[in-house]
Scaffold this active site. Structure first.
Site, PDB file in Angstrom:
ATOM      1  N   ARG A  84      79.564 -26.844  -0.355  1.00 22.21           N
ATOM      2  CA  ARG A  84      78.364 -27.558  -0.807  1.00 22.21           C
ATOM      3  C   ARG A  84      77.704 -26.866  -1.985  1.00 22.21           C
ATOM      4  NH1 ARG A  84      76.516 -32.422   2.095  1.00 22.21           N
ATOM      5  NH2 ARG A  84      78.178 -32.657   3.630  1.00 22.21           N
TER       6      ARG A  84
ATOM      7  N   SER B 166      77.631 -39.184   6.615  1.00 25.31           N
ATOM      8  CA  SER B 166      77.859 -37.921   5.916  1.00 25.31           C
ATOM      9  C   SER B 166      79.182 -37.948   5.146  1.00 25.31           C
ATOM     10  CB  SER B 166      77.882 -36.782   6.921  1.00 25.31           C
ATOM     11  OG  SER B 166      76.661 -36.757   7.617  1.00 25.31           O
TER      12      SER B 166
ATOM     13  N   LYS C  67      68.053 -32.297   8.214  1.00 25.57           N
ATOM     14  CA  LYS C  67      68.448 -33.210   9.286  1.00 25.57           C
ATOM     15  C   LYS C  67      67.519 -33.079  10.489  1.00 25.57           C
ATOM     16  CE  LYS C  67      71.636 -34.436   6.659  1.00 25.57           C
ATOM     17  NZ  LYS C  67      72.136 -35.735   6.253  1.00 25.57           N
TER      18      LYS C  67
ATOM     19  N   ARG D 224      77.962 -29.084  10.317  1.00 31.60           N
ATOM     20  CA  ARG D 224      77.064 -29.400  11.431  1.00 31.60           C
ATOM     21  C   ARG D 224      77.871 -29.395  12.733  1.00 31.60           C
ATOM     22  NH1 ARG D 224      75.958 -34.043  11.702  1.00 31.60           N
ATOM     23  NH2 ARG D 224      76.923 -34.898   9.830  1.00 31.60           N
TER      24      ARG D 224
ATOM     25  N   TYR E 297      74.583 -22.165   8.597  1.00 34.53           N
ATOM     26  CA  TYR E 297      75.127 -23.162   7.675  1.00 34.53           C
ATOM     27  C   TYR E 297      74.333 -24.471   7.611  1.00 34.53           C
ATOM     28  CZ  TYR E 297      78.299 -26.047   5.060  1.00 34.53           C
ATOM     29  OH  TYR E 297      78.829 -26.861   4.099  1.00 34.53           O
TER      30      TYR E 297
ATOM     31  N   ASP F  77      69.873 -38.310  -0.058  1.00 32.75           N
ATOM     32  CA  ASP F  77      70.285 -38.138   1.349  1.00 32.75           C
ATOM     33  C   ASP F  77      69.308 -38.730   2.356  1.00 32.75           C
ATOM     34  OD1 ASP F  77      72.351 -37.011   3.074  1.00 32.75           O
ATOM     35  OD2 ASP F  77      70.839 -35.578   3.746  1.00 32.75           O
TER      36      ASP F  77
ATOM     37  N   CYS G 144      80.114 -39.784   2.692  1.00 36.04           N
ATOM     38  CA  CYS G 144      80.629 -41.127   2.413  1.00 36.04           C
ATOM     39  C   CYS G 144      80.083 -41.701   1.109  1.00 36.04           C
ATOM     40  CB  CYS G 144      80.342 -42.059   3.583  1.00 36.04           C
ATOM     41  SG  CYS G 144      81.365 -41.697   5.010  1.00 36.04           S
TER      42      CYS G 144
ATOM     43  N   HIS H 237      68.741 -42.096   6.881  1.00 34.11           N
ATOM     44  CA  HIS H 237      69.761 -41.302   6.183  1.00 34.11           C
ATOM     45  C   HIS H 237      70.210 -42.080   4.949  1.00 34.11           C
ATOM     46  CE1 HIS H 237      73.837 -38.950   6.647  1.00 34.11           C
ATOM     47  NE2 HIS H 237      73.045 -38.400   5.768  1.00 34.11           N
TER      48      HIS H 237
END
Ligand code: GTP
Ligand code: SPV
Ligand code: MN
Length: 601
Positions: free
Chosen positions: A385, A267, A225, A86, A216, A294, A269, A245
């Protein structure tokens, strides 16, 4: 300009699922007139369509075929090396005034931004196919569910959204024919994948997203998001619900008593890992199930918070994923998965740092270069990912499609903190919990471009995702609390505290069950705790640490408060609130003063 996405011409019966809603058709016409694609492909998310797009993607090197015996129906995608995460510095919230976007967002004027983006999109899809993707976020029968359309010139986006969202007919049905129905307009073009022409722009008042110049993840899967969090949080405030989130997991005791918790970590974590947790052997009969990994959308019902996962799949961090750390994720990604930016082994398998077993003697790294264990570069990008459907997850919660959502007993905040923050503690009440969320911080990760490992405040893990003024967002949390007669208890966790040797003090992963168990105990009015200035803290014997190989001193350190560190921490809270320029609600300022007083500051 090199054509990055040459047009494709499907056979009859593919790419012709044209919707009927006039508002949608008018908008598609407008974008096609602007971008001038070679042709328009109306997506329906069917298997035939998917097969066709995969075949075309293989021909055009958008996807690389993997060994179909080792990872059936799975493919590798390599993004442009300049485009691997991001881009928060190029992400904009374009509200009519700067104040509405608030102090934590990049703001740009809507009219100017539309004009700039129109300029960039003019003729951008010449020689390319324009895909129109109808998708739905949330279960089919949920009052929270939203419809979106994404226009894109990227096949990777189409294939990813068919995993990540409920795509096609189901979304068209939900939308219906009413031209004034609510739906999100998303426009995406790769352009020439140049960071100088990379902008992710949100127009909350118009329920519109325009993303250009990236191919991406969170920049281009606009459902995630952009819609589910940035536009979602804006809609949530005006409509009286919450877009967060958070993972959502279910935890069932051996007696069959079940609780659901939502956990907001920044993110990279640990959300996906926590959501798929397998309890250690000592917790025989305990079961953890995944609702979402998420994003959580929550609403008030009968004085409680109920949550749904708006997504249909997982876009998860690959490095570190193994049968040891996350067996459920490994099983989920064993088939029907798109891998992005991992390494390719000589026998057509995927590999990454932290996968089980020894590294391959030779592989092709995420950039497409030769790699050996002697290489100094990583084989897989740290933000590589997997994209995989939630139905691949052996631990999927049976109520994931329940429209009313699942009742939330606890909300957990957490971040990556090497020091200061204990393994777990509980807020005194909702408002104190909102304070914990609003002041949480975490070391930055590879999920966004920029420095890694820098501690930054990331309120509710929403710093990059709150689509409006953060002060109003804090107030919205306080207002929601006022309407709850049975609010979730609020906790803070930190799996990442380090000892003086620089190693993690806590084993993490499945062992996080020990912390979750204490949280569930607290929700049931059990479980011991000591009152501390920062909240209710378990003492070592309040946590079930049986059969865990951990040093007593490590546990003391994990649960300890260092006054000097907390002095600095409280000063950092003040500095953060001050930096927001007067938008922080009075109630949270009061909470901060109370915290400081607890430390005689
Ligand atoms: P986003 O998808 O970016 O929102 O990330 P996430 O919050 O879902 O994070 P994820 O679960 O994918 O974990 C990110 C990284 O942290 C991975 O490399 C994990 O192996 C690592 N990790 C997850 N849980 C733990 C834990 O309990 N302890 C430690 N030490 N590392 C963890
Ligand atoms: C995150 O960064 O929080 C993610 C990955 O979940 S992305 O979809 O790229 O935003
Ligand atoms: Mn995330």
């Amino acid at each position: 300009m090199k054509n990055l996405a040459p047009a494709i011409f499907p056979p009859m019966g593919i790419g012709d699922a044209k919707p009927t809603n006039k508002a949608v058709l008018d908008w598609v016409h407008e974008i096609a007139t602007l971008t001038q694609p070679e042709n328009i492909f109306w997506c329906d998310g069917s298997e035939r369509e998917n097969d066709f797009l995969i075949a075309e993607s293989l021909k055009q090197d958008v996807l690389i075929e993997l060994n179909q015996k080792k990872v059936p129906r799975s493919y590798l995608h390599r993004s442009n090396p300049n485009d691997v995460a991001r881009v928060e510095q190029f992400t904009f919230v374009c509200t009519p005034t700067k104040e509405e976007a608030g102090p934590t967002n990049n703001w740009s004027d809507p009219a100017e931004t539309y004009a700039k983006l129109r300029g960039l999109l003019e003729g951008a899809m010449r020689g390319r196919t324009m895909f129109v993707i109808p998708y739905m976020m949330g279960p089919a029968d949920s009052p929270l569910t939203k419809v979106g359309f994404e226009i894109t010139d990227s096949k990777y986006v189409v294939l990813s959204l068919s995993i990540m969202t409920r795509m096609g007919e189901i979304a068209l049905k939900r939308l219906g024919h009413d031209p004034s129905a609510e739906w999100n307009r998303g426009v995406h073009s790769l352009l020439d994948v140049n960071p100088e022409r990379r902008f992710i722009c949100h127009f909350p008042q118009d329920n519109t997203i325009i993303s250009v110049g990236s191919g991406y993840g969170g920049n281009v899967l606009l459902s995630k998001k952009c819609l589910a969090l940035r536009i979602g949080s804006y809609l949530a405030r005006t409509q009286g619900w919450m877009a967060e989130h958070t993972l959502i997991l279910g935890v069932e005791s051996p007696e069959g008593r079940k609780h659901y918790v939502a956990a907001a970590f920044p993110s990279a974590c640990g959300k996906t890992n926590f959501a798929m947790l397998i309890p250690p052997a000592h917790f025989k009969g305990w079961k953890v199930t995944t609702v979402g990994d998420d994003i959580g959308w929550m609403r008030i019902r009968d004085g409680r918070l109920y949550a749904v996962n708006p997504e249909n799949g997982y876009f998860g961090v690959v490095p570190g994923t193994s049968y040891k750390s996350n067996p459920n994720a490994m099983r989920s990604i064993a088939h029907d998965t798109i891998y992005t930016n991992v390494a390719l082994t000589d026998d057509g398998d995927v590999w990454w740092e932290g996968k089980d077993g020894p590294p391959p003697v030779h592989a092709i790294d995420w950039r497409g270069n030769d790699w050996t264990p002697q290489s100094t570069e990583k084989a897989a990008h740290p933000n590589s990912r997997f994209t995989t459907g939630m139905r691949n997850n052996p631990a999927l919660d049976p109520d994931v499609e329940k429209g009313e959502g699942v009742p939330i007993s606890a909300i957990i905040f957490g971040g990556r903190r090497s020091d200061t923050v204990p393994l777990v503690y509980q807020a005194f009440d909702w408002n104190h919990g909102v304070y914990l969320g609003s002041t949480m911080a975490s070391e930055t990760t590879a999920a966004a471009t920029g420095a890694v490992g820098r501690v930054r405040r990331d309120p509710m893990a929403m710093l990059p995702f709150c689509g409006y003024n953060i002060g109003n967002y804090f107030q919205h949390w306080l207002d929601i609390g006022n309407q709850l007669t049975n609010p979730p208890l609020i906790f803070n966790v930190n799996w990442f505290r380090k000892g003086s040797d620089g190693k993690f003090l806590w084993p993490g992963f499945g062992e996080n069950m020990r912390v979750l168990k204490w949280i569930i105990d607290r929700c049931q009015g059990r479980g011991g705790a000591l009152k501390s200035p920062i909240g209710w803290l378990p003492s070592p014997h309040d946590l079930d640490l049986a059969e865990l190989d951990i040093d007593h001193n490590a546990v003391d350190e994990l649960l300890g408060l260092d006054h000097e560190e907390w002095q600095k921490e409280i000063a950092a809270h003040k500095e953060f609130f001050d930096s927001l320029g007067g938008v922080v609600p009075e109630e949270l300022q009061k909470q901060r003063e109370q915290l400081a007083a607890g430390f005689d500051l």
